[in-house]
Design an enzyme around this catalytic site. Sequence first.
Site, PDB file in Angstrom:
ATOM      1  N   GLU A  25      -9.394   2.168 -14.058  1.00  0.00           N
ATOM      2  CA  GLU A  25     -10.052   3.317 -13.454  1.00  0.00           C
ATOM      3  C   GLU A  25     -11.130   3.834 -14.407  1.00  0.00           C
ATOM      4  O   GLU A  25     -10.991   3.784 -15.615  1.00  0.00           O
ATOM      5  CB  GLU A  25      -9.025   4.422 -13.191  1.00  0.00           C
ATOM      6  CG  GLU A  25      -9.612   5.687 -12.581  1.00  0.00           C
ATOM      7  CD  GLU A  25      -8.583   6.799 -12.423  1.00  0.00           C
ATOM      8  OE1 GLU A  25      -8.794   7.657 -11.554  1.00  0.00           O
ATOM      9  OE2 GLU A  25      -7.583   6.818 -13.176  1.00  0.00           O
TER      10      GLU A  25
ATOM     11  N   CYS B  94      -4.908   4.803  -9.564  1.00  0.00           N
ATOM     12  CA  CYS B  94      -4.170   5.753 -10.406  1.00  0.00           C
ATOM     13  C   CYS B  94      -3.166   6.622  -9.638  1.00  0.00           C
ATOM     14  O   CYS B  94      -2.101   6.157  -9.289  1.00  0.00           O
ATOM     15  CB  CYS B  94      -5.162   6.606 -11.194  1.00  0.00           C
ATOM     16  SG  CYS B  94      -4.440   7.415 -12.658  1.00  0.00           S
TER      17      CYS B  94
ATOM     18  N   LYS C 131     -10.819   6.602  -4.089  1.00  0.00           N
ATOM     19  CA  LYS C 131      -9.476   7.111  -4.377  1.00  0.00           C
ATOM     20  C   LYS C 131      -9.091   8.208  -3.379  1.00  0.00           C
ATOM     21  O   LYS C 131      -9.800   9.196  -3.217  1.00  0.00           O
ATOM     22  CB  LYS C 131      -9.456   7.650  -5.808  1.00  0.00           C
ATOM     23  CG  LYS C 131      -8.120   8.159  -6.295  1.00  0.00           C
ATOM     24  CD  LYS C 131      -8.269   8.602  -7.753  1.00  0.00           C
ATOM     25  CE  LYS C 131      -6.969   9.108  -8.357  1.00  0.00           C
ATOM     26  NZ  LYS C 131      -7.167   9.503  -9.775  1.00  0.00           N
TER      27      LYS C 131
END
Length: 276
Positions: free
Chosen positions: A40, A155, A114
Amino acid sequence: MRAAILQSSTGIDPLLSARNMVEAVERAAGEGADMLFTPEMSNLLDRDKARAAGSIVAEADDVVLAATREAAAKAGLWVHIGSLAVKADRGTAPYANRGFVIDDTGDIRARYDKIHLFDVDLPTGESWRESNSYVPGDRVVAVDTPWGRLGLSVCYDLRFPDLYFALSDAGATMLAIPAAFTVPTGRAHWHVLQRARAIESAAFVIAAAQVGHHADGRDTFGHSLVIDPWGDVLLDMGEETGLGYAEIDPAKIDEARGRIPVLAHRRALGAVEVAR
């Protein structure tokens, strides 16, 4: 597939990050990898908002993305850039936390923003409000590669198993979970959650991570992982930067799903009936 995993300590200079990414692509290809996976925020980690604003640009202008695409084409290597901070092209927040899959000709095969944003106050005193700067994604994304279908996430998505149910139901046999996990949450939850995502989806998990003390003052957990569909850890990179390698054997997917056919047994659930 021979997967290369980059564990890095990204700083505040995208030009330096671009050079590091090109070096990683060249080295991974030279050491026989088929695909490289990066963490990330592979272009920039900077919690100084004013300083970061001068470095976060539109996708078309990002030096890390451009350099990685060129290097991938030269090396004939597939690359999953875990994510980059880029200017948002929708929503009200200024930026997107966006992952990219690049093929061996340098073309972008998939993008993923995300979905779940990290807004927490930790007992250590750390406070994070990702939603102040980043617009959440609104699409679940998987992409076909020569080695199987790859499901994309980033994440904090790790904590939301419904996302991985959707990806495995859509045929994903590999799950990319790049991250920049904090040290406290990493020590508590990183390994168990990654293994759970692999086991419940009977899929490979490939989790490239940031590590160490960063130029903006933060510390990240590291321990980039590759986990097979039975939940066995094939690679744990600990707390050092560099490249690691693991073999992705498709036969292990059929083996795990044959032993415990979780995907075949998964059922859509309705509303919860609360007895009183």
